[in-house]
Scaffold this motif. Sequence first.
Motif, mmCIF file in Angstrom:
data_model
loop_
_atom_site.group_PDB
_atom_site.id
_atom_site.type_symbol
_atom_site.label_atom_id
_atom_site.label_comp_id
_atom_site.label_asym_id
_atom_site.label_seq_id
_atom_site.Cartn_x
_atom_site.Cartn_y
_atom_site.Cartn_z
ATOM 1 N N GLU A 8 42.321 27.717 38.106
ATOM 2 C CA GLU A 8 42.852 28.824 38.889
ATOM 3 C C GLU A 8 41.705 29.712 39.361
ATOM 4 O OE1 GLU A 8 46.404 31.574 37.804
ATOM 5 O OE2 GLU A 8 44.576 32.644 37.324
ATOM 6 N N CYS A 9 41.795 30.152 40.597
ATOM 7 C CA CYS A 9 40.850 31.134 41.120
ATOM 8 C C CYS A 9 41.408 32.517 40.837
ATOM 9 C CB CYS A 9 40.659 30.936 42.618
ATOM 10 S SG CYS A 9 39.642 32.227 43.354
ATOM 11 N N PRO A 10 40.699 33.325 40.064
ATOM 12 C CA PRO A 10 41.223 34.664 39.743
ATOM 13 C C PRO A 10 41.284 35.584 40.950
ATOM 14 C CG PRO A 10 39.086 34.300 38.657
ATOM 15 C CD PRO A 10 39.406 33.046 39.427
ATOM 16 N N ASP A 11 40.544 35.274 41.987
ATOM 17 C CA ASP A 11 40.513 36.155 43.156
ATOM 18 C C ASP A 11 41.692 35.933 44.082
ATOM 19 O OD1 ASP A 11 38.168 37.406 42.355
ATOM 20 O OD2 ASP A 11 36.941 35.836 43.237
ATOM 21 N N CYS A 12 41.912 34.668 44.486
ATOM 22 C CA CYS A 12 42.966 34.417 45.469
ATOM 23 C C CYS A 12 44.157 33.688 44.857
ATOM 24 C CB CYS A 12 42.409 33.639 46.656
ATOM 25 S SG CYS A 12 41.912 31.950 46.269
ATOM 26 N N LYS A 13 44.086 33.428 43.535
ATOM 27 C CA LYS A 13 45.205 32.824 42.791
ATOM 28 C C LYS A 13 45.507 31.387 43.218
ATOM 29 C CE LYS A 13 45.701 36.711 40.705
ATOM 30 N NZ LYS A 13 44.973 36.892 39.450
ATOM 31 N N LEU A 30 34.054 25.659 42.137
ATOM 32 C CA LEU A 30 34.238 26.742 43.095
ATOM 33 C C LEU A 30 35.561 26.585 43.832
ATOM 34 C CD1 LEU A 30 30.619 27.038 44.533
ATOM 35 C CD2 LEU A 30 31.696 28.332 42.680
ATOM 36 N N CYS A 31 36.195 27.709 44.089
ATOM 37 C CA CYS A 31 37.458 27.730 44.812
ATOM 38 C C CYS A 31 37.252 27.204 46.225
ATOM 39 C CB CYS A 31 37.986 29.161 44.843
ATOM 40 S SG CYS A 31 39.481 29.335 45.821
ATOM 41 N N ARG A 32 38.117 26.281 46.624
ATOM 42 C CA ARG A 32 37.997 25.725 47.974
ATOM 43 C C ARG A 32 38.487 26.703 49.029
ATOM 44 N NH1 ARG A 32 40.776 20.558 45.432
ATOM 45 N NH2 ARG A 32 38.941 19.647 44.456
ATOM 46 N N HIS A 33 39.208 27.701 48.568
ATOM 47 C CA HIS A 33 39.794 28.648 49.509
ATOM 48 C C HIS A 33 38.832 29.797 49.798
ATOM 49 C CE1 HIS A 33 42.974 30.692 51.645
ATOM 50 N NE2 HIS A 33 42.766 31.782 50.930
ATOM 51 N N CYS A 34 38.290 30.442 48.755
ATOM 52 C CA CYS A 34 37.450 31.623 48.958
ATOM 53 C C CYS A 34 36.041 31.434 48.433
ATOM 54 C CB CYS A 34 38.099 32.852 48.317
ATOM 55 S SG CYS A 34 38.033 32.856 46.518
ATOM 56 N N GLY A 35 35.768 30.330 47.762
ATOM 57 C CA GLY A 35 34.410 30.077 47.274
ATOM 58 C C GLY A 35 34.091 30.769 45.968
HETATM 59 ZN ZN LIG Z 1 39.767 31.691 45.601
#
Ligand SMILES: [Zn+2]
Length: 58
Positions: A8-13, A30-35
């Motif tokens: 889980e990405c804590p920033d963008c969930k 790394l998050c594929r959405h926000c990095g």
């Molecule tokens: Zn993210």
Amino acid sequence: MDLSISYECPDCKTIFREKLTELFPGRPRLCRHCGGMTRLTPDSLRGLAADLREFIGS
Ligand SMILES: [Zn+2]
């Protein structure tokens, strides 16, 4: 069956799954959405445990 684990990405969930065979210890996921840096959550570990039980039972 491919065993995978959820991060889980804590920033963008965003939650995404990685195959265990493609994990490398010490490599940041790394998050594929926000990095941002992703993390394992208790839910992701429970999901892996359930997948493992299914894997062993099949
Ligand atoms: Zn993210």
